[in-house]
Design a protein around this motif. Sequence first.
Motif, PDB file in Angstrom:
ATOM      1  N   TYR A  77      -0.861  -0.616  -3.607  1.00 18.38           N
ATOM      2  CA  TYR A  77      -2.130  -0.041  -4.070  1.00 18.38           C
ATOM      3  C   TYR A  77      -2.367   1.328  -3.439  1.00 18.38           C
ATOM      4  O   TYR A  77      -2.167   1.510  -2.230  1.00 18.38           O
ATOM      5  N   THR A  89      -8.451   4.497   5.061  1.00 20.52           N
ATOM      6  CA  THR A  89      -8.408   5.956   5.123  1.00 20.52           C
ATOM      7  C   THR A  89      -8.934   6.562   3.827  1.00 20.52           C
ATOM      8  O   THR A  89      -9.485   7.661   3.815  1.00 20.52           O
ATOM      9  N   SER A  95       0.838  -1.208   0.000  1.00 19.80           N
ATOM     10  CA  SER A  95       0.000   0.000   0.000  1.00 19.80           C
ATOM     11  C   SER A  95       0.871   1.254   0.000  1.00 19.80           C
ATOM     12  O   SER A  95       2.037   1.224   0.431  1.00 19.80           O
ATOM     13  N   ILE A  96       0.263   2.361  -0.423  1.00 23.80           N
ATOM     14  CA  ILE A  96       0.944   3.664  -0.332  1.00 23.80           C
ATOM     15  C   ILE A  96       1.216   4.032   1.133  1.00 23.80           C
ATOM     16  O   ILE A  96       1.921   4.994   1.396  1.00 23.80           O
ATOM     17  N   GLY A 114      -5.642   4.196  -2.846  1.00 24.49           N
ATOM     18  CA  GLY A 114      -7.034   3.970  -2.459  1.00 24.49           C
ATOM     19  C   GLY A 114      -7.787   3.325  -3.609  1.00 24.49           C
ATOM     20  O   GLY A 114      -7.602   3.718  -4.761  1.00 24.49           O
TER      21      GLY A 114
HETATM   22  C1  AKB Z   1      -6.447   2.218   3.216  1.00 25.06           C
HETATM   23  O1  AKB Z   1      -6.944   3.348   3.114  1.00 25.06           O
HETATM   24  O2  AKB Z   1      -6.108   1.713   4.289  1.00 25.06           O
HETATM   25  C2  AKB Z   1      -6.191   1.435   1.953  1.00 25.06           C
HETATM   26  C3  AKB Z   1      -4.822   1.664   1.415  1.00 25.06           C
HETATM   27  C4  AKB Z   1      -4.477   2.923   0.749  1.00 25.06           C
HETATM   28  O3  AKB Z   1      -4.011   0.797   1.509  1.00 25.06           O
HETATM   29  N1  AKB Z   1      -7.172   1.769   0.969  1.00 25.06           N
END
Ligand code: AKB
Length: 319
Positions: A173, A187, A121-122, A175
Amino acid sequence: MESHTERILITGALGQIGTELTNRLVEIQGADNVVASGLDRWQKGITSAGHYERMDVTNTQLVRQVIKDYEITTVYHLASLLSGTSEKQPIFAWKLNLEPLLHFCELAKEGLIQKIFWPSSIAVFGKGIPKENVEQDVVLNPTTVYGISKMAGEKWCEYYFDKYGVDVRSIRYPGLISWKTPAGGGTTDYAVEIFYEAIEEGKYTSFISENTGMPMLYMDDAINATLKLMEAPKESLTVRSSYNLGGMSFTPKELAEEIKKEIPGFEIDYKPDFRQQIADSWPASIDDSVAKKDWGLTYDFGISEMTKDMIKNLKVKLD
Ligand code: AKB
């Protein structure tokens, strides 16, 4: 492209990515070659996969048995707690987000499975990293439980590849936005919720402040990217931690403007909650040139195409 029949196990198959990825894998490999798994009891129509296993992914004995029983070759290991939920259950988040990944890497090391996909994730970037156009190889400094678990997972993926040649592939990934399955505990979830509220109520209160930009990706593009990465020849991959994926970047205010074009009169206000702090530690935009070069990442959806498609489909779904 490698094209041969695989026997696939998907963990978290009833989740946001899992539901849609399962459908696409069934189209490609045939229902009989796809085993969906999740915590829910089996019920008719629970998944399009030919098989369903009710399975706690932290139960290593059961996971090993399922892999043997179905002669699984490839695992899409999606089960995970997202950023918001992880902050509420840090110890469990660490356990769930890390231990099953290590177990799958061990099974691959033993030769029981050939390939693994694991989502990062980012959230791995964190504080002190430039906000815009964050490059593939910056130093990672996550400040959330979720980000810490994803950063550690990336390092384990790289380690298992370097040390044992385990073919584990990963994407950071942004969002994810989809009309088919709701998001849960993230988030970036405001960018999904806003569409439901816009259609049903004509207004939305965002838990992220108006000018906070974050990278986002429409689910169709996310699934295409995932499959493209998994089909790419091994030799073309230069990143064995996790590939940056930028998608599109926008703020809640910009998304609201886009929605107003489709739903005139739509109103938005802002009441940031604890997730604002998480968003503040994440990048606003991502440089994904390495993924484009290594395995041909492309996108079909920008903010207006995504908004139009979400509203068109959700209106029918919610009718
Ligand atoms: C999150 O908001 O936790 C995820 C993500 C960006 O990994 N959608």
